[in-house]
Enzyme design. Structure first.
Site, PDB file in Angstrom:
ATOM      1  N   SER A  48       0.696  -1.078  -0.012  1.00 40.16           N
ATOM      2  CA  SER A  48       0.080  -0.021   0.064  1.00 40.16           C
ATOM      3  C   SER A  48       0.760   1.380  -0.094  1.00 40.16           C
ATOM      4  O   SER A  48       0.717   2.390  -0.702  1.00 40.16           O
ATOM      5  CB  SER A  48      -0.964   0.135   1.172  1.00 40.16           C
ATOM      6  OG  SER A  48      -1.808  -0.853   1.202  1.00 40.16           O
ATOM      7  N   ASP A 103      -7.112  -7.968   4.414  1.00 42.20           N
ATOM      8  CA  ASP A 103      -6.374  -9.222   3.322  1.00 42.20           C
ATOM      9  C   ASP A 103      -5.615 -10.213   4.044  1.00 42.20           C
ATOM     10  O   ASP A 103      -5.186 -11.185   3.440  1.00 42.20           O
ATOM     11  CB  ASP A 103      -4.968  -8.122   2.741  1.00 42.20           C
ATOM     12  CG  ASP A 103      -5.541  -7.184   1.666  1.00 42.20           C
ATOM     13  OD1 ASP A 103      -6.284  -7.458   1.097  1.00 42.20           O
ATOM     14  OD2 ASP A 103      -4.853  -6.089   1.491  1.00 42.20           O
ATOM     15  N   ARG A 158     -12.786 -14.078  -2.532  1.00 39.45           N
ATOM     16  CA  ARG A 158     -11.955 -14.661  -1.380  1.00 39.45           C
ATOM     17  C   ARG A 158     -12.605 -15.255  -0.065  1.00 39.45           C
ATOM     18  O   ARG A 158     -12.143 -16.510   0.221  1.00 39.45           O
ATOM     19  CB  ARG A 158     -11.112 -13.589  -0.787  1.00 39.45           C
ATOM     20  CG  ARG A 158      -9.605 -13.349  -1.599  1.00 39.45           C
ATOM     21  CD  ARG A 158      -8.730 -12.508  -0.540  1.00 39.45           C
ATOM     22  NE  ARG A 158      -7.726 -12.061  -1.636  1.00 39.45           N
ATOM     23  CZ  ARG A 158      -6.866 -10.996  -1.528  1.00 39.45           C
ATOM     24  NH1 ARG A 158      -7.307 -10.140  -0.494  1.00 39.45           N
ATOM     25  NH2 ARG A 158      -6.103 -10.915  -2.492  1.00 39.45           N
TER      26      ARG A 158
END
Length: 453
Positions: free
Chosen positions: A35, A332, A363
């Protein structure tokens, strides 16, 4: 060494991880925070002067951003491993690209660049690989249309996406319908060229690297806490001045060796220089609630971000309930946290995981599938993931996991196989390079048995 991103579909690279006969041990560093790396290149391109970046992640996702910034007129140069210089064009002075911008697998890069382009009077087209072209962009393009930019894409705003930016952007006051650091960041980036104040309200606090970096480069940003959420205000048309950046190790990448250590008996590993931004450390909090032996040493501030060294030792884990409010701080990490839950005593529930459905893959479904095919009892209830742990005994393993072109699913499955009774195979590990270059080599250095399938 050639650090150019791949321009064509790579051949599938199946890998197998096998339970080892010895503990994992060593001292490592994980790649730079993805990021922060994306944003360092972008802000360097928007600033006046030369920004020096140390520790940049050189995975394919970030290299796509470097190429995009070059195409928009910035001088982006690699001087050595992790050492990059960016000579910017200055705020509002990016150039129209001569060709399509290919963002590969990177949703972060694509969505943030939408924000940058929206308030420049230029035309550009974004595309990406098969996974990125399947991901929705309307959550970004809808609010950015409100500043005066025009977008034309496939159904759902999917890539390829044509963008016609505006020379006179209108500052937005926007409440995010779903907590998303990417959407927040895109709106703030667009607001840099707007007269007046851009305001973003988020229902849950999300990672604040954009706000931190805006201040680092000279913009005026204020943040007001409101319950679980925040109101972020940016004063438009700041002078952005080049500023050096030290990129810490990515806590999302550190998650994989951390969980591996926790599930392989007798293991002990230190991970140096990991970012400890409190809006990114939900996984560490959760693991400590599970009884994990995880401690932080040598805490410090580098480049405006908190950093420390993590010391992890294997041990028994207890089931955990993760509240919806914690999801943005560890969005994540849920696939690999699910691996830890598979070894825990009791039943774990992760609440409110709707955001996982619009990542590199669905996911939520992919995580349940990778566990189920390896003998772990798991259910999806609405947007919750429920995992019945093995009580410390190795799950069966022996499955072949479909990765769906998702690097985090691939790495999570390989970590699982280090502790199961039988080996675990992934159908393709090629996409791991997008975020964690040399992942398998790093894990082998700790003693992991990961081989070509």
């Amino acid at each position: 060494m050639d650090h150019s991103p791949k321009t064509a579909q790579t051949a599938a690279q199946p890998l197998t991880s096998r339970p080892g006969t010895t503990p994992l041990a060593g001292q490592i560093r994980v790649p730079g925070d993805k990021s922060i790396s994306h944003r360092a290149l972008m802000f360097g391109a928007l600033a006046d002067g030369e920004t020096r970046i140390t520790g940049l992640l050189e995975g394919e996702d970030v290299l796509r951003t470097a190429d995009a910034m070059r195409a928009l007129g910035a001088d982006v140069t690699q001087l050595g491993a992790g050492q990059w210089h960016v000579r910017g064009q200055g705020r509002g002075r990016l150039q129209e690209p001569k060709d399509v911008l290919d963002m590969g697998n990177s949703g972060t890069a694509a969505r943030l660049i939408c924000g940058i382009l929206a308030s420049h009077p230029i035309f550009a087209v974004l595309t990406g690989d098969g996974s990125l072209r399947s991901r929705p962009m309307k959550r970004v393009t809808d609010p950015l249309s409100g500043i005066g930019a025009r977008f034309a894409g496939r159904a759902g705003g999917r890539l390829p996406l044509a963008i016609e930016g505006t020379a006179t952007p209108t500052p937005l006051v926007y409440r995010l319908p779903v907590a998303s650091a990417q959407v927040k960041s895109a709106i703030l980036l667009a607001g840099l060229n707007a007269e007046g104040e851009t305001v973003v309200e988020e229902p849950e606090a999300t990672r604040d690297h954009t706000e931190n970096m805006l201040r680092h480069f000279g913009a005026t940003v204020s943040v007001e806490v409101q319950g679980h959420g925040r109101v972020v205000r940016l004063v438009g048309k700041p002078r952005l001045t080049a500023a050096d950046i030290v990129v810490p190790g990515d806590p999302s990448s550190a998650a994989f060796p951390i969980i591996a250590v926790l599930i392989v008996p007798g293991s002990a590993v230190t991970i140096d220089n990991v970012g400890l931004n409190p809006l990114r450390t939900g996984l560490f909090t959760t693991l400590q609630e599970m009884g994990a032996d995880l401690t932080v040493a040598n805490e410090r501030i580098e480049g405006g971000e908190p950093v420390g060294d993590l010391i992890i030792r294997a041990g028994a884990l207890q089931a955990v309930e993760v509240p919806r409010s914690r999801v943005p701080s560890m969005v994540d990490e849920f696939p690999v946290l699910a691996v830890a839950a598979a070894f825990a005593s009791g039943t774990s529930r992760f609440r409110g995981l709707s955001e996982l459905r619009v990542k590199e893959s669905d996911r939520l479904t992919a995580t349940a599938a990778l566990l189920s095919v390896n003998g772990v009892s798991v259910e999806i209830e609405g947007d919750d993931l429920v995992i019945h742990g093995s009580g410390g005994k190795p799950p069966a393993g022996g499955g072949k996991v479909e990765t769906h072109m998702d690097h985090r699913i691939a790495m999570s499955a390989l970590v699982l196989g280090l502790g199961t009774a039988a080996p675990v195979t992934v159908d393709d590990a090629a996409f791991i390079e997008t975020s964690f270059p040399h992942f398998a080599d790093l894990m082998r250095g700790l003693g992991a048995d990961i081989v070509s399938a």
